[in-house]
Design an enzyme around this catalytic site. Structure first.
Site, PDB file in Angstrom:
ATOM      1  N   GLU A  44       0.831  -1.211   0.000  1.00 41.02           N
ATOM      2  CA  GLU A  44       0.000   0.000   0.000  1.00 41.02           C
ATOM      3  C   GLU A  44       0.870   1.267   0.000  1.00 41.02           C
ATOM      4  O   GLU A  44       0.714   2.160   0.833  1.00 41.02           O
ATOM      5  CB  GLU A  44      -0.976  -0.041   1.170  1.00 41.02           C
ATOM      6  N   ILE A  45       1.779   1.289  -0.961  1.00 45.43           N
ATOM      7  CA  ILE A  45       2.807   2.338  -1.037  1.00 45.43           C
ATOM      8  C   ILE A  45       2.214   3.638  -1.580  1.00 45.43           C
ATOM      9  O   ILE A  45       1.499   3.630  -2.580  1.00 45.43           O
ATOM     10  CB  ILE A  45       3.963   1.855  -1.947  1.00 45.43           C
TER      11      ILE A  45
END
Length: 256
Positions: free
Chosen positions: A175-176
């Site tokens: 979930e960058i």
């Protein structure tokens, strides 16, 4: 003085490491000077093969199977974040008993104790490197060090785990924040390249959550996220389960 050599040893009819029979071999390396053994090193390893197919899914040793996985955070409840070998093993035993066959370590490299438990119990592992790249999520998170240490740290993770039969994928991030811009695409290219320099045998993936809530045929996928999905070997969708079939139809070559 440095001596380099290669040894191509063949194991005839090997016992395959499997989730039901997690068999491992032991390689013994000896340094011999004259007739004296002056150093010995033991390396455990398993023999197995697997494949991800865009249509059929995952197979281990030629048998297709569903990955019944959990995202396992590294804390041990009331014991805290420091690793306790027996507590980790107990955690993995509970997972196995409830029908789990795959662990995604979230969102940093696994402890050696977790990998050893997975190897011994027959659990497949997705090992994950980062919870942030250059853009931090929290004030004091890894984003402060990413530009300086990312190459070293991801290579170290892969080099440490390359002989572990339980590991089936390397995840370059969870979930960058950076995945919605061009810099994120370049970062993904670098991370995948660094992984492959150490271990070309396992696929890369990423845990991406920015497609959740999308309507596949209505909301176009972000162009940079799409580029990153094309860079990794296996597309990792966090949540978004309502869109799995739609993405498979739109992008039939993706392994999801």
């Amino acid at each position: 003085k440095e001596t380099l050599f290669e040894d191509d040893t063949v194991i005839d009819d090997p016992v395959l490491w499997d989730i039901d029979n997690p068999y491992r071999y032991k390689l013994v390396s000896e340094v011999i000077v004259g007739e004296d053994i002056i150093d010995t090193y033991e390396t455990k390893f398993g023999v197995r093969y697997f494949e991800f197919d865009a249509d059929e899914g995952f197979s281990l040793n030629g048998k297709y199977m569903k990955l019944h996985g959990v995202s396992m955070h590294h804390d041990l409840g009331a014991l805290g974040a420091a690793t306790n070998a027996r507590a980790v093993e107990r955690q993995m035993e509970i997972m196995k008993d409830m029908g789990v066959n795959a662990i995604r370590v979230t969102h940093n490299p696994a402890s050696p104790e977790l990998l050893e438990a997975a190897n011994n119990l027959g659990l497949l592992v997705v090992e994950e490197a980062f919870d942030s790249w250059n853009q931090s999520k929290k004030t004091y998170d890894y984003g402060r060090f990413f530009s300086t240490w990312a190459e070293h740290d991801i290579k170290e993770m892969v080099d440490r785990g390359k002989n572990e039969p339980s590991i089936i994928m390397w995840s370059i991030g969870n979930e960058i924040y950076d995945t919605t811009n061009a810099n994120g695409v370049e970062t993904a290219k670098n991370l995948v390249r660094w992984v492959k320099e150490i271990d070309p045998t396992r696929p890369t993936t990423v845990g991406e959550d920015k497609t959740r809530g999308d309507k596949v045929n209505v909301t176009p996928i972000n162009q940079y996220i799409k580029e990153i999905f094309d860079i990794v070997d296996v597309v990792g969708l966090n949540y978004s389960e309502n869109n799995y079939a739609g993405y498979h139809e739109q992008f039939p070559d993706w392994k999801i």
